[in-house]
Scaffold this active site. Structure first.
Site, mmCIF file in Angstrom:
data_model
loop_
_atom_site.group_PDB
_atom_site.id
_atom_site.type_symbol
_atom_site.label_atom_id
_atom_site.label_comp_id
_atom_site.label_asym_id
_atom_site.label_seq_id
_atom_site.Cartn_x
_atom_site.Cartn_y
_atom_site.Cartn_z
ATOM 1 N N ASP A 141 38.120 43.400 40.556
ATOM 2 C CA ASP A 141 38.144 41.826 40.473
ATOM 3 C C ASP A 141 38.512 41.556 41.035
ATOM 4 O O ASP A 141 39.325 40.895 41.513
ATOM 5 C CB ASP A 141 38.651 41.634 38.940
ATOM 6 C CG ASP A 141 38.082 42.365 37.396
ATOM 7 O OD1 ASP A 141 36.361 42.349 37.554
ATOM 8 O OD2 ASP A 141 38.463 42.452 36.837
ATOM 9 N N HIS A 145 40.605 37.719 41.754
ATOM 10 C CA HIS A 145 41.626 37.536 41.820
ATOM 11 C C HIS A 145 42.645 36.285 42.933
ATOM 12 O O HIS A 145 43.249 36.310 42.897
ATOM 13 C CB HIS A 145 42.582 38.790 41.891
ATOM 14 C CG HIS A 145 42.312 40.061 40.279
ATOM 15 N ND1 HIS A 145 43.107 40.845 39.733
ATOM 16 C CD2 HIS A 145 41.735 39.682 38.739
ATOM 17 C CE1 HIS A 145 43.198 41.494 38.650
ATOM 18 N NE2 HIS A 145 42.019 40.961 38.241
ATOM 19 N N ASP A 214 29.585 45.085 37.117
ATOM 20 C CA ASP A 214 28.899 44.102 35.790
ATOM 21 C C ASP A 214 29.760 42.920 36.319
ATOM 22 O O ASP A 214 30.950 42.426 37.851
ATOM 23 C CB ASP A 214 29.514 44.580 34.782
ATOM 24 C CG ASP A 214 30.678 44.320 34.531
ATOM 25 O OD1 ASP A 214 31.066 43.146 34.647
ATOM 26 O OD2 ASP A 214 31.342 45.229 34.764
ATOM 27 N N GLU A 216 30.727 39.208 34.500
ATOM 28 C CA GLU A 216 31.600 38.441 33.025
ATOM 29 C C GLU A 216 31.980 37.580 34.331
ATOM 30 O O GLU A 216 31.829 35.706 33.372
ATOM 31 C CB GLU A 216 31.903 39.532 32.459
ATOM 32 C CG GLU A 216 33.613 38.862 33.010
ATOM 33 C CD GLU A 216 34.449 39.839 31.948
ATOM 34 O OE1 GLU A 216 34.120 40.109 30.443
ATOM 35 O OE2 GLU A 216 35.820 39.923 31.418
ATOM 36 N N GLU A 220 35.036 31.890 37.473
ATOM 37 C CA GLU A 220 36.109 33.401 39.403
ATOM 38 C C GLU A 220 35.282 33.389 40.330
ATOM 39 O O GLU A 220 36.612 33.197 40.956
ATOM 40 C CB GLU A 220 36.944 33.840 38.423
ATOM 41 C CG GLU A 220 37.813 33.091 37.046
ATOM 42 C CD GLU A 220 38.922 34.227 36.287
ATOM 43 O OE1 GLU A 220 40.167 34.007 36.246
ATOM 44 O OE2 GLU A 220 38.170 35.477 36.008
ATOM 45 N N TYR A 298 35.086 33.437 24.074
ATOM 46 C CA TYR A 298 36.069 33.972 25.089
ATOM 47 C C TYR A 298 34.685 34.047 25.899
ATOM 48 O O TYR A 298 34.932 33.765 27.570
ATOM 49 C CB TYR A 298 36.064 35.734 25.083
ATOM 50 C CG TYR A 298 37.279 35.346 23.837
ATOM 51 C CD1 TYR A 298 38.403 34.965 23.510
ATOM 52 C CD2 TYR A 298 37.598 36.741 23.507
ATOM 53 C CE1 TYR A 298 39.477 35.151 22.936
ATOM 54 C CE2 TYR A 298 38.604 37.116 22.324
ATOM 55 C CZ TYR A 298 39.495 35.671 22.436
ATOM 56 O OH TYR A 298 40.903 36.603 20.986
#
Length: 383
Positions: A141, A145, A214, A216, A220, A298
């Site tokens: 991620d 971030h 993956d 999601e 972001e 979510y």
């Protein structure tokens, strides 16, 4: 293939061309509704008094980055509303909150990893803590971030170019960690997260996954590309700015093809397309859920936040209208901070209704009341 039917081509190389890149800059392309400006100004003057240093002094760097970004966006509102006094209050606090991350004195310092050539966080290297910061110590991620940090730095540098020059090495190490474009860079690997063939980034880092890598949170990802573009603008690095714009456009095309599924989507089955958002898009499957729960707010909300000026390039009114048909009832009943995320999305097609809700609803931890109202007030009128 999760991207739909594949077609064979014979050739020695791929040539990718995007005829038009996003033109969005620091602010939305239209001013806020004049009737709402004073309410936004009042919210701004309250929000700038927040304790930025304390908000960012948390051990999880994902949430620290969200806190920094939350306050950085206030600077842009101050600029739009011609409130220099608010900038005088906020910028020093924002710089002070950012400083520990540069010095490595924050609660969870970043370290350089010579094995894989990149930045990792100390907390996740402790025994049994591999999943700390959502696996950031194992490169998971990072394109989510670091976008918050790079964009915060870009906004500070927009107002203080000297600060940008003195922090260039740190900020561009974050960029190189995620999307280093140079084969000549001996310290960071090439394109760690971005997959030019697929047109978007992947999560999972070094972790094994039976279903492949993956993604999601496409929003972001776009936030990172937009941050890189803004950093290029702030530091007059034209190559980096244009790379950010190009990656934003390539990702937008992919997101609108595979992740945000309107009724014209051909990449997935008709039954799955009715979900409108994919949930977790693996290399080997799509799963209408998230890594942190299966609530619909979510699944859809993580593809919305954070809403910034670039969001309107990705989330088109036609798609939002179709998606809202399955979210309307949920958006009315949910009471958590996800309510604000859903209504930031609604503002794209119904800014009046969204503004009313955003005046008082619970807010996502990365969203200020000021930015919520400013975003809604700068949406175009319904078609």
């Amino acid at each position: 293939d999760m991207g739909g039917p594949m077609v064979a081509y014979v050739g020695a190389e791929w040539r990718i061309e995007e005829p038009r890149l996003p033109e969005i800059g620091w602010l939305p392309p239209r001013p806020p509704d004049a009737s709402k400006v004073e309410e936004i100004r009042a919210a701004l003057l309250r929000d700038v008094e927040g304790d930025v240093v304390r908000a960012a002094a948390v051990p999880d760097n994902y949430f620290a980055g969200k806190a920094l970004h939350k306050y950085a966006l206030l600077c842009l509102v101050a600029e739009a509303l011609h409130e220099p006094a608010a900038l005088v209050v906020l910028l020093p606090k924002l710089k002070a909150a950012f400083a520990p991350f540069v010095a490595g004195t924050n609660a969870n310092p970043m370290l350089y990893d010579r094995t894989w050539g990149g930045l990792v966080t100390r907390r996740g290297l402790q025994p049994g803590q591999q999943q700390a910061d959502f696996g950031s110590a194992y490169y998971n991620d990072h394109h989510y971030h670091w976008g918050y940090f790079v964009q915060t730095a870009a906004i500070i540098a927009h107002f203080d170019p000297a600060w940008g020059a003195s922090h260039r090495a740190f900020v561009e190490s974050l960029v190189r960690d995620v999307s280093n474009p140079s084969r000549g860079d001996a310290h960071f690997c090439l394109w760690r997260s971005f997959d030019w063939f697929s047109g978007h980034s992947w999560s999972q880092g070094l972790f094994e996954s039976g279903d492949g890598k993956d993604q999601e949170s496409t929003s972001e990802e776009v936030n990172y590309h937009y941050a890189m573009m803004l950093w290029g603008l702030a530091t007059r690095n034209t190559k980096l700015e244009r790379l950010g714009r190009l990656m934003t456009q390539v990702a937008t095309r992919s997101i609108q093809t595979y992740f945000l599924m309107d009724s014209r989507c051909q990449a997935h089955s008709a039954e799955f397309v009715r979900n409108r958002a994919t949930g977790i898009f693996f290399e080997n499957k799509v799963h209408y859920t998230t890594w942190f729960g299966s609530n619909a707010e979510y699944i859809h909300g993580i593809q919305m936040l954070p809403m910034t000026p670039i969001s309107e390039v990705v989330r088109l009114p036609e798609f939002v209208t179709e998606e809202w048909k399955i979210l309307d009832g949920l958006a009315q009943s949910v009471s958590s901070g996800w309510k604000s995320v859903l209504h930031m999305n609604l503002a794209i097609i119904d800014s009046v209704r969204a503004f009313e809700v955003l005046r008082s609803c619970a807010l996502d931890d990365g969203l200020s009341r000021t930015w919520a109202l400013f975003w809604a007030a700068t949406r175009p009128p319904p078609r």
